[in-house]
Design a protein around this motif. Structure first.
Motif, PDB file in Angstrom:
ATOM      1  N   VAL A   1       1.348   0.497  -9.366  1.00 45.70           N
ATOM      2  CA  VAL A   1       0.223   1.217  -9.969  1.00 45.70           C
ATOM      3  C   VAL A   1       0.006   0.746 -11.407  1.00 45.70           C
ATOM      4  O   VAL A   1      -1.139   0.672 -11.880  1.00 45.70           O
ATOM      5  CB  VAL A   1       0.480   2.733  -9.911  1.00 45.70           C
TER       6      VAL A   1
ATOM      7  N   TYR B   1       2.179   1.793  -3.415  1.00 47.02           N
ATOM      8  CA  TYR B   1       1.084   2.243  -4.281  1.00 47.02           C
ATOM      9  C   TYR B   1       0.809   3.734  -4.081  1.00 47.02           C
ATOM     10  O   TYR B   1       0.653   4.484  -5.050  1.00 47.02           O
ATOM     11  CB  TYR B   1      -0.161   1.419  -3.982  1.00 47.02           C
TER      12      TYR B   1
ATOM     13  N   GLN C   1       0.821  -1.208   0.000  1.00 42.22           N
ATOM     14  CA  GLN C   1       0.000   0.000   0.000  1.00 42.22           C
ATOM     15  C   GLN C   1       0.856   1.259   0.000  1.00 42.22           C
ATOM     16  O   GLN C   1       0.532   2.240  -0.689  1.00 42.22           O
ATOM     17  CB  GLN C   1      -0.925  -0.011   1.215  1.00 42.22           C
TER      18      GLN C   1
ATOM     19  N   LEU D   1       0.814   6.837  -6.794  1.00 42.89           N
ATOM     20  CA  LEU D   1      -0.525   7.232  -7.227  1.00 42.89           C
ATOM     21  C   LEU D   1      -0.622   8.700  -7.630  1.00 42.89           C
ATOM     22  O   LEU D   1      -1.258   9.011  -8.650  1.00 42.89           O
ATOM     23  CB  LEU D   1      -1.543   6.916  -6.124  1.00 42.89           C
TER      24      LEU D   1
ATOM     25  N   GLU E   1      -7.329   7.283  -0.104  1.00 40.26           N
ATOM     26  CA  GLU E   1      -6.822   7.958  -1.295  1.00 40.26           C
ATOM     27  C   GLU E   1      -7.366   7.318  -2.570  1.00 40.26           C
ATOM     28  O   GLU E   1      -7.739   8.012  -3.523  1.00 40.26           O
ATOM     29  CB  GLU E   1      -5.293   7.922  -1.309  1.00 40.26           C
ATOM     30  N   VAL E   2      -7.405   6.004  -2.592  1.00 40.28           N
ATOM     31  CA  VAL E   2      -7.960   5.304  -3.758  1.00 40.28           C
ATOM     32  C   VAL E   2      -9.461   5.545  -3.854  1.00 40.28           C
ATOM     33  O   VAL E   2     -10.016   5.691  -4.941  1.00 40.28           O
ATOM     34  CB  VAL E   2      -7.644   3.799  -3.657  1.00 40.28           C
ATOM     35  N   ASN E   3     -10.110   5.621  -2.703  1.00 42.91           N
ATOM     36  CA  ASN E   3     -11.550   5.929  -2.686  1.00 42.91           C
ATOM     37  C   ASN E   3     -11.812   7.309  -3.286  1.00 42.91           C
ATOM     38  O   ASN E   3     -12.789   7.498  -4.025  1.00 42.91           O
ATOM     39  CB  ASN E   3     -12.062   5.856  -1.250  1.00 42.91           C
TER      40      ASN E   3
ATOM     41  N   LEU F   1      -9.705  -1.074  -8.331  1.00 42.29           N
ATOM     42  CA  LEU F   1      -8.550  -0.523  -7.630  1.00 42.29           C
ATOM     43  C   LEU F   1      -8.729  -0.623  -6.119  1.00 42.29           C
ATOM     44  O   LEU F   1      -7.760  -0.832  -5.384  1.00 42.29           O
ATOM     45  CB  LEU F   1      -8.344   0.942  -8.036  1.00 42.29           C
ATOM     46  N   PHE F   2      -9.962  -0.462  -5.661  1.00 47.95           N
ATOM     47  CA  PHE F   2     -10.228  -0.490  -4.216  1.00 47.95           C
ATOM     48  C   PHE F   2     -10.146  -1.904  -3.663  1.00 47.95           C
ATOM     49  O   PHE F   2      -9.920  -2.083  -2.464  1.00 47.95           O
ATOM     50  CB  PHE F   2     -11.602   0.111  -3.938  1.00 47.95           C
TER      51      PHE F   2
ATOM     52  N   GLU G   1      -2.138  -2.337 -11.588  1.00 46.85           N
ATOM     53  CA  GLU G   1      -3.500  -2.079 -11.132  1.00 46.85           C
ATOM     54  C   GLU G   1      -4.318  -1.363 -12.212  1.00 46.85           C
ATOM     55  O   GLU G   1      -5.492  -1.670 -12.418  1.00 46.85           O
ATOM     56  CB  GLU G   1      -3.478  -1.246  -9.847  1.00 46.85           C
TER      57      GLU G   1
END
Length: 325
Positions: free
Chosen positions: A186, A150, A147, A154, A218-220, A210-211, A189
């Motif tokens: 990334v 990532y 994470q 990102l 951050e991905v949300n 991605l989630f 993904e």
């Protein structure tokens, strides 16, 4: 009635009729201006009301989209099975293989403890604990490492999408560019996002994968921005640019929190290592001094209580140095 008074009355009547039927003599230009201004005010009010209604409708649409997206992502976040944890750690193995390796580790630990003459009951308990705790600790560490890697990449991926959109490229092509140019993890993904699109899913549905791998706020944020833009429209490049700024600010805040908590972490590490250091030092100076602790039942019970208390203290200190950012 005198002729003079009659003449005055006639003149007043004629003047009144003139003012009534000749608007230019009564200053109708000002009246027309006032009417035009009134009509303009009415039109402005109507446009304002219409804009407010459109804004309220769009706000409700965005709220509904955010609520649906949040509910869906929270439902996915609730999945904490072994399969999902292995998947989120980026480890390419199956749950069966993982469980088999844990059993092998437990058996090996049991054999080692029996060889060093630890009573069988305590050896079995320690081996079982090691077979469960150590693999889960490694899995959590690997998941956090994945994470962090990532999140480091990102913001660069989001900025690459912004540059592509501002240059006139479609969102799909911008994501394809990210899938070719950015670093791992990334890149893989976003390749999964393209794979989801290739089987017929929309962009809003494809980015949700991605989630599944990285269930982080951050991905949300990124998924919500893409979903809302796909449903209600808007300036995608500006929204993603703001998102990239937010991601970098959160990264700076994370580094600041890490620096602030480094002293507490060092203190916790020293305090936790002190008993082990004392045991090793005493064993070197006087090898038989601590032997009852490992050879008698009472000593093993005290050792187990001490290890439990040390583990509880380490857990409490770890929670004390965890900060939300």
């Amino acid at each position: 009635m005198s002729p003079i008074l009659l003449a005055i009355l006639v003149m007043v009547c004629v003047g009144a009729l003139g003012f009534a039927f000749i608007p230019s003599l009564a200053g109708s230009s000002r009246a027309s201006k006032r009417m035009k201004a009134l009509r303009a005010d009415v039109q402005v009010r109507r446009q304002t009301v219409s804009a407010d209604q459109i804004r309220e409708t769009r706000r409700r649409t965005v709220q509904d989209a955010l609520k649906q997206q949040s509910d869906a992502l929270n439902a996915r976040r609730a999945k904490k099975t072994l399969k999902h944890r292995i998947f989120q750690a980026g480890i390419k193995t199956t749950p069966k293989v993982w469980i088999r390796n844990c059993i092998i580790l437990g058996v090996a630990m049991l054999v080692v403890l029996v060889v060093v003459q630890v009573p069988l009951l305590f050896a079995a308990v320690l081996a079982l604990g090691c077979a469960y705790v150590l693999p889960n600790m490694y899995l959590g560490w690997q998941r956090k490492k994945y994470q962090n890697a990532y999140l480091d990449e990102l913001p660069n991926a989001v900025e690459a999408i912004v540059r592509g959109v501002r240059a006139g490229m479609p969102l799909n092509d911008s994501i394809r560019l990210v899938a070719r140019e950015v670093k791992e993890p990334v890149r893989s993904e976003f390749m999964r996002v393209l794979d989801q699109q290739s089987i017929g899913k929309s962009m809003a549905e494809a980015v949700e994968v991605l989630f599944e791998r990285v269930p982080l706020p951050e991905v949300n944020f990124f998924i919500v921005v893409i979903t809302v833009q796909q449903q209600s429209g808007g300036n995608l490049s500006e929204a993603l640019s703001n998102l990239a700024t937010v991601l970098r600010n959160r990264k700076k805040m994370k580094a600041k929190v890490k620096a602030m908590s480094s002293e507490a972490k060092a203190s916790a590490l020293i305090i936790g290592a002190l008993p082990v250091f004392v045991i090793v030092a005493v064993s070197v100076i006087s090898p038989t001094y601590l032997s009852p602790l490992f050879t008698t039942s009472g000593g093993l019970i005290c050792l187990g209580i001490a290890v439990t208390m040390m583990a509880a203290g380490a857990f409490v200190m770890n929670r004390m140095i965890q900060f939300d950012y």
